[in-house]
Design a protein around this motif. Structure first.
Motif, short mmCIF file in Angstrom:
data_model
loop_
_atom_site.label_atom_id
_atom_site.label_comp_id
_atom_site.label_asym_id
_atom_site.label_seq_id
_atom_site.Cartn_x
_atom_site.Cartn_y
_atom_site.Cartn_z
N CYS A 157 0.84 -1.20 0.00
CA CYS A 157 0.00 0.00 0.00
C CYS A 157 0.88 1.25 0.00
CB CYS A 157 -0.87 -0.05 1.24
SG CYS A 157 -1.83 1.43 1.53
N ALA B 101 0.19 4.17 1.27
CA ALA B 101 0.03 5.04 2.43
C ALA B 101 1.27 4.93 3.32
CB ALA B 101 -1.22 4.66 3.22
N CYS C 146 2.27 1.86 5.81
CA CYS C 146 1.39 0.70 5.65
C CYS C 146 2.12 -0.39 4.88
CB CYS C 146 0.11 1.09 4.92
SG CYS C 146 -1.02 -0.29 4.74
N ALA D 195 0.57 -3.34 4.06
CA ALA D 195 -0.43 -4.25 3.49
C ALA D 195 -0.10 -4.54 2.03
CB ALA D 195 -1.82 -3.64 3.61
N CYS E 249 -4.40 -0.13 -0.04
CA CYS E 249 -5.16 -1.24 0.53
C CYS E 249 -6.58 -0.74 0.79
CB CYS E 249 -4.50 -1.74 1.81
SG CYS E 249 -4.56 -0.58 3.19
N HIS F 161 -7.02 1.94 3.58
CA HIS F 161 -6.57 3.29 3.27
C HIS F 161 -7.36 3.92 2.13
CE1 HIS F 161 -2.90 2.39 5.75
NE2 HIS F 161 -3.43 3.47 6.26
ZN LIG Z 1 -2.73 0.71 3.51
#
Ligand SMILES: [Zn+2]
Length: 82
Positions: free
Chosen positions: A8, A10, A13, A15, A24, A27
């Motif tokens: 991801c 963000a 993150c 993920a 993800c 987010h």
């Molecule tokens: Zn994320």
């Protein structure tokens, strides 16, 4: 579905996301603005992203940080959609 080692976008993150995803699900839900619409329109999976995408990605990442800090979306003028 193609497995990737993408994570991801963000901040912080980890993920895993698919090649066709920008953030993800968690987010993505934090980014509900025009910025997201631009990103989704400009996103080129598996390819180098455009300048417009990069600029808006930075805005989206900030918006997500705002949401995480403040607990709500960035206040904005009321939008009307027809
Ligand atoms: Zn994320």
């Amino acid at each position: 579905m193609e497995l990737t080692d993408l994570t991801c976008r963000a901040v912080g993150c980890r993920a895993r996301i698919l090649k066709t995803e920008i953030f993800c699900a968690r987010h993505l839900a934090m980014c509900q603005s025009d910025v997201r619409r631009v990103l989704e329109r400009k996103f080129r999976p598996g390819r180098k992203q455009s300048h417009v995408f990069d600029v808006n990605l930075k805005l989206a990442v900030k918006e997500i940080l705002y949401y995480q800090t403040e607990g709500h979306h960035v206040p904005r003028d009321v939008e009307f959609e027809f």
